[in-house]
Design an enzyme around this catalytic site. Sequence first.
Site, mmCIF file in Angstrom:
data_model
loop_
_atom_site.group_PDB
_atom_site.id
_atom_site.type_symbol
_atom_site.label_atom_id
_atom_site.label_comp_id
_atom_site.label_asym_id
_atom_site.label_seq_id
_atom_site.Cartn_x
_atom_site.Cartn_y
_atom_site.Cartn_z
ATOM 1 C CE LYS A 192 -3.500 2.451 2.662
ATOM 2 N NZ LYS A 192 -4.462 2.368 3.770
ATOM 3 C CE LYS A 214 -3.344 8.033 6.812
ATOM 4 N NZ LYS A 214 -4.505 7.118 6.700
ATOM 5 C CD GLU A 230 5.749 -4.076 3.661
ATOM 6 O OE1 GLU A 230 5.146 -4.960 4.294
ATOM 7 O OE2 GLU A 230 6.145 -3.012 4.180
ATOM 8 C CE LYS A 245 -5.877 1.970 -0.265
ATOM 9 N NZ LYS A 245 -6.452 1.961 1.048
ATOM 10 C CE1 TYR A 310 -15.071 3.467 -2.568
ATOM 11 C CE2 TYR A 310 -13.044 3.492 -3.858
ATOM 12 C CZ TYR A 310 -13.686 3.506 -2.640
ATOM 13 O OH TYR A 310 -12.944 3.531 -1.489
HETATM 14 C C1 PBG Z 1 -6.856 3.662 5.671
HETATM 15 C C2 PBG Z 1 -7.421 3.373 4.325
HETATM 16 C C3 PBG Z 1 -7.354 4.254 3.245
HETATM 17 C C4 PBG Z 1 -8.022 3.643 2.175
HETATM 18 C C5 PBG Z 1 -8.477 2.390 2.613
HETATM 19 N N1 PBG Z 1 -8.091 2.237 3.954
HETATM 20 C C6 PBG Z 1 -6.813 5.637 3.128
HETATM 21 C C7 PBG Z 1 -5.533 5.982 3.721
HETATM 22 O O1 PBG Z 1 -4.598 5.183 3.827
HETATM 23 O O2 PBG Z 1 -5.434 7.150 4.135
HETATM 24 C C8 PBG Z 1 -8.177 4.300 0.836
HETATM 25 C C9 PBG Z 1 -9.148 3.725 -0.126
HETATM 26 C C10 PBG Z 1 -9.525 4.616 -1.244
HETATM 27 O O3 PBG Z 1 -8.950 5.701 -1.475
HETATM 28 O O4 PBG Z 1 -10.465 4.238 -1.967
HETATM 29 N N2 PBG Z 1 -6.848 2.702 6.619
#
Ligand code: PBG
Length: 323
Positions: A192, A214, A230, A245, A310
């Site tokens: 991620k 983050k 990872e 992601k 989505y």
């Molecule tokens: C955070 C989380 C995020 C998403 C899913 N879980 C956002 C982030 O890391 O700030 C993002 C999903 C999306 O943008 O559709 N636990």
Amino acid sequence: MRPRRNRQSAAIRSMATETHLSVQHLVFPLFVFDGANLRSEIKSLPGIFRFSPDNLLREIEECMKLGLTNFVVFPAVADALKDQTATYSYAAENFYLHTARAIKERFPECCLISDVAMDPYSSDGHDGLVRNGEIVNDETLPILAKMAVAQAQAGFDMLGPSDMMDGRVGYIRQALDEQGFTKTGILSYTAKYASAFYGPFRDALDSAPKSGDKKTYQMNPANKREALLEADLDAAEGADMLMVKPALHYLDVIHLLKENYSQPIAAYHVSGECAMLRAACNNGWLDFERAMPETLLSIRRAGADVILTYFAKEFAQRFPSGI
Ligand code: PBG
């Protein structure tokens, strides 16, 4: 050799199609907030709504009728319930957990996936515990484990650790097993990235970090080999599926994990990626009917077995028997 021979008719093109995509491969992300008979559209992601639990059940019922059976649910929590240690995430009265129970009672055949991370419940808006401005790793793990066990108790089929703390998959797996939840799966957010494309999601949950970013836990968008590291760890710690992601900007990473691991590979077509396409279509610059399936197909062609998007419901409405 004339490659065009295999493109000359719909029947031949269909026979020679290499990649297929059906509703069974899709997971629909849903946002839930406390209340009754409420529905509010996410401004930065038109067509996607936050639902109160009763309306969420109605939405899921509609999806199930379309053959869409997989959902990942995210809670939008009132500020007053947030604190530094995310205690509401495993509180007995937590509406998210009650909603999960109601969904699984009503639709036992669906696959319900959770989000395991502190950010929806954290007054700091970070996925881990913040101490003196630092997001601390090991002190976060017991909080994630409590959250995970509460979610398993509520009936989630799979848990989605999305926080990128080191060691969390193993820690959560052990906590689940100790409590007897050996069948509850882990869909790990393995690679991620610290991405700009989560904006509409953070609007939906009001979960943007209160300070900093983050980057000390999510991955550097420049890195690919690090995704293998990872994935090695998540696989060894017992992840049932590995996720990349975002999806579209990381198709190479999806492909890399697909080539190197036997676990199913998931890809999260995130909020900002969907919003871009929607905006262009709403402006009349692109044709949604063609651009949407082509986009999802590209993620699948790169190697995703499962796609979180989505657009899942709209795909199901338009292509009940797949493409
Ligand atoms: C955070 C989380 C995020 C998403 C899913 N879980 C956002 C982030 O890391 O700030 C993002 C999903 C999306 O943008 O559709 N636990």
